[in-house]
Design an enzyme around this catalytic site. Structure first.
Site, mmCIF file in Angstrom:
data_model
loop_
_atom_site.group_PDB
_atom_site.id
_atom_site.type_symbol
_atom_site.label_atom_id
_atom_site.label_comp_id
_atom_site.label_asym_id
_atom_site.label_seq_id
_atom_site.Cartn_x
_atom_site.Cartn_y
_atom_site.Cartn_z
ATOM 1 N N LEU A 2 -9.266 -4.748 1.475
ATOM 2 C CA LEU A 2 -9.378 -5.388 0.167
ATOM 3 C C LEU A 2 -8.019 -5.891 -0.292
ATOM 4 O O LEU A 2 -7.056 -5.115 -0.398
ATOM 5 C CB LEU A 2 -9.932 -4.391 -0.852
ATOM 6 C CG LEU A 2 -11.327 -3.834 -0.552
ATOM 7 C CD1 LEU A 2 -11.518 -2.490 -1.209
ATOM 8 C CD2 LEU A 2 -12.397 -4.801 -1.000
ATOM 9 N N ASP A 3 -7.931 -7.190 -0.550
ATOM 10 C CA ASP A 3 -6.716 -7.729 -1.137
ATOM 11 C C ASP A 3 -6.630 -7.246 -2.592
ATOM 12 O O ASP A 3 -7.654 -7.074 -3.249
ATOM 13 C CB ASP A 3 -6.746 -9.257 -1.092
ATOM 14 C CG ASP A 3 -5.559 -9.872 -1.794
ATOM 15 O OD1 ASP A 3 -4.424 -9.596 -1.389
ATOM 16 O OD2 ASP A 3 -5.777 -10.621 -2.762
ATOM 17 N N LYS A 4 -5.428 -7.021 -3.070
ATOM 18 C CA LYS A 4 -5.274 -6.460 -4.414
ATOM 19 C C LYS A 4 -5.353 -7.531 -5.498
ATOM 20 O O LYS A 4 -6.306 -7.592 -6.271
ATOM 21 C CB LYS A 4 -3.948 -5.696 -4.525
ATOM 22 C CG LYS A 4 -3.622 -5.180 -5.936
ATOM 23 C CD LYS A 4 -2.307 -4.432 -5.937
ATOM 24 C CE LYS A 4 -1.888 -4.065 -7.357
ATOM 25 N NZ LYS A 4 -1.373 -5.222 -8.116
ATOM 26 N N THR A 5 -4.339 -8.390 -5.556
ATOM 27 C CA THR A 5 -4.231 -9.344 -6.657
ATOM 28 C C THR A 5 -5.312 -10.416 -6.587
ATOM 29 O O THR A 5 -5.431 -11.121 -5.593
ATOM 30 C CB THR A 5 -2.841 -10.009 -6.653
ATOM 31 O OG1 THR A 5 -1.835 -8.992 -6.699
ATOM 32 C CG2 THR A 5 -2.683 -10.929 -7.848
ATOM 33 N N LYS A 59 -0.649 -10.371 6.764
ATOM 34 C CA LYS A 59 -1.968 -9.840 6.415
ATOM 35 C C LYS A 59 -2.907 -9.875 7.614
ATOM 36 O O LYS A 59 -3.655 -8.921 7.859
ATOM 37 C CB LYS A 59 -2.561 -10.621 5.247
ATOM 38 C CG LYS A 59 -1.836 -10.376 3.930
ATOM 39 C CD LYS A 59 -2.548 -11.020 2.756
ATOM 40 C CE LYS A 59 -1.864 -10.667 1.439
ATOM 41 N NZ LYS A 59 -2.553 -11.229 0.272
#
Length: 413
Positions: free
Chosen positions: A107-110, A287
């Site tokens: 899951l990407d944060k921002t 990533k």
């Protein structure tokens, strides 16, 4: 565009469907030969031509692979349609199939787990520099950037500063920082690594290494090669994010948080959401490396993101899921577009895919089992062609009915 994507999805075959098509390619000729041999065998055994011919026709009809051919596409089409009604736009049947085998969700944060709307939380100038001046230099420089942090700094500055200077010779390093000439002096803003790359000394007495000690994103600001202070920024976790992560864990999935923020900020977000593994200070180009490293460990990886920085990782993952409010390149790179503005759609997509795969397995099991059991019965002369035709049609109806049950799939929570 969404309708077009849905049509294209139904046209793309899943791997299991390709396998079934290959089996059918050999199965049909084999059944034709078998029916001829069975009919001839009955005639050679002394049966009349009419009797032998009827038995051969019964074998041919009962073995018709209609149910086998319908088993996969009907389930996938119903699953894709049900997904669309839940805000899950699947680009292809192969994507729906892949999502049912996922073991790890990155899951990407921002912008994904958080709102992506950063706010300035602290302004800490070094001795001899006013807060007003620190914020003015930073905002003047960031006017040349479209980064989410830059927009937050400029927005905060414009509330109290009206004399922002125009940036000249603006240069940006993705994932690290930017520089420009402000008021005739070269100014830099970025993370700790960016400052070190430009030989800007960070005196812990003047500006402690807050990048690793507080749960906020810290931007270091320098002018003429000297640090003039730091600006801290924070983000807000989206409503429902924690519930979505819990739903993924209930499904037996491992969750991984991926962020370019410092370790403290990443760990703070992960702790609030219950995510065990965190990769912090990850550059955009890295990533995809994190995704590939997980795949090398035998994991089937789903990547959830929304930005340009996530595009390569989305494409590298076994399954890419992009939020509909993300960038165009992210949407193009993803296999599934999450239309509903609710992170619960992520576990919904995984659950629906698993349910669809189970339905496909049941359909294929019934279709194969039916043929294996029915052919010997027909070959023994226990079925006439009319009964065989009815049984064959009933088998197809059962497969279609079982697939239509996917319309009853409900959200995970």
């Amino acid at each position: 565009q969404m309708a077009m994507l849905a049509e294209q999805a139904q046209a793309r075959k899943a791997r299991v469907q390709t396998l079934v098509d290959r089996i059918t390619t050999y199965f049909v000729p084999a059944v034709i030969v078998l029916s001829i041999l069975v009919g001839a065998g009955w005639m050679l055994a002394g049966a009349s031509f009419e009797r032998g011919f009827a038995v051969g026709i019964s074998v041919l009809i009962i073995a018709c692979p209609c149910a086998l051919g319908l088993a996969t596409p009907t389930a996938l089409m119903v699953g894709i349609g049900r997904g669309a009604s839940l805000g899950i736009l699947v680009k292809g049947q192969d994507a729906l199939e892949a999502s049912g085998t996922i073991t790890t969700v990155v899951l990407d944060k921002t912008g994904t787990l958080t709102t992506g709307t950063m706010m300035v939380s602290s302004v800490a100038p070094v001795a001899g520099v006013a807060k007003h001046e620190l914020l003015r230099i930073a905002a003047s420089l960031e006017q040349g950037s479209e980064h989410v942090l830059a927009r937050a700094i400029v927005s905060a500055a414009k509330k109290q500063i009206t004399d922002l200077a125009p940036p000249h010779e603006f240069q940006a390093v993705p994932g690290k920082g930017a520089s420009a000439v402000i008021d005739g002096e070269r100014a830099h803003i970025g993370n700790l690594a960016y400052m070190r790359d430009h030989d800007i000394r960070i005196d812990r007495h003047l500006a402690p290494d807050t990048a690793g000690s507080v749960p906020e994103t810290v931007a270091f600001v320098a002018r003429s090669g000297s640090l003039i202070g730091t600006i801290g920024l924070t983000d807000t976790i989206k409503p429902g994010a924690k519930k979505a992560v819990k739903a993924l864990h209930r499904q037996g999935l491992t969750t991984v948080l991926l962020t370019g923020d410092n370790r403290a900020a990443g760990a703070d977000t992960a702790a609030k959401l219950g995510i065990g593994t965190v990769h912090s200070e990850v550059l955009p180009a890295q990533k995809a490396d994190v995704v590939r490293a997980l795949q090398a460990q035998g994991e089937r990886v789903a990547m959830v993101g929304d930005g340009i920085n996530d595009a390569v990782a989305l494409a590298a993952a076994d399954l890419g899921l992009a939020l509909v409010n993300g960038t165009d390149i992210a949407l193009r790179s993803a296999d599934i577009i999450l239309v509903r503005d609710d992170l619960a759609v992520i576990p919904d997509a995984i659950a629906l895919s698993r349910r669809t795969l189970r339905t496909i397995r049941v359909n294929l099991g019934w279709a194969f089992g039916y043929n294996i059991a029915a052919i010997p019965i027909a070959a023994a002369g226990l079925l006439n062609p009319l009964i065989a035709a009815g049984a064959m049609a009933l088998s197809s109806v059962l497969v279609v009915y079982n697939s239509l049950r996917l319309q009853n799939f409900h959200r995970t929570h």
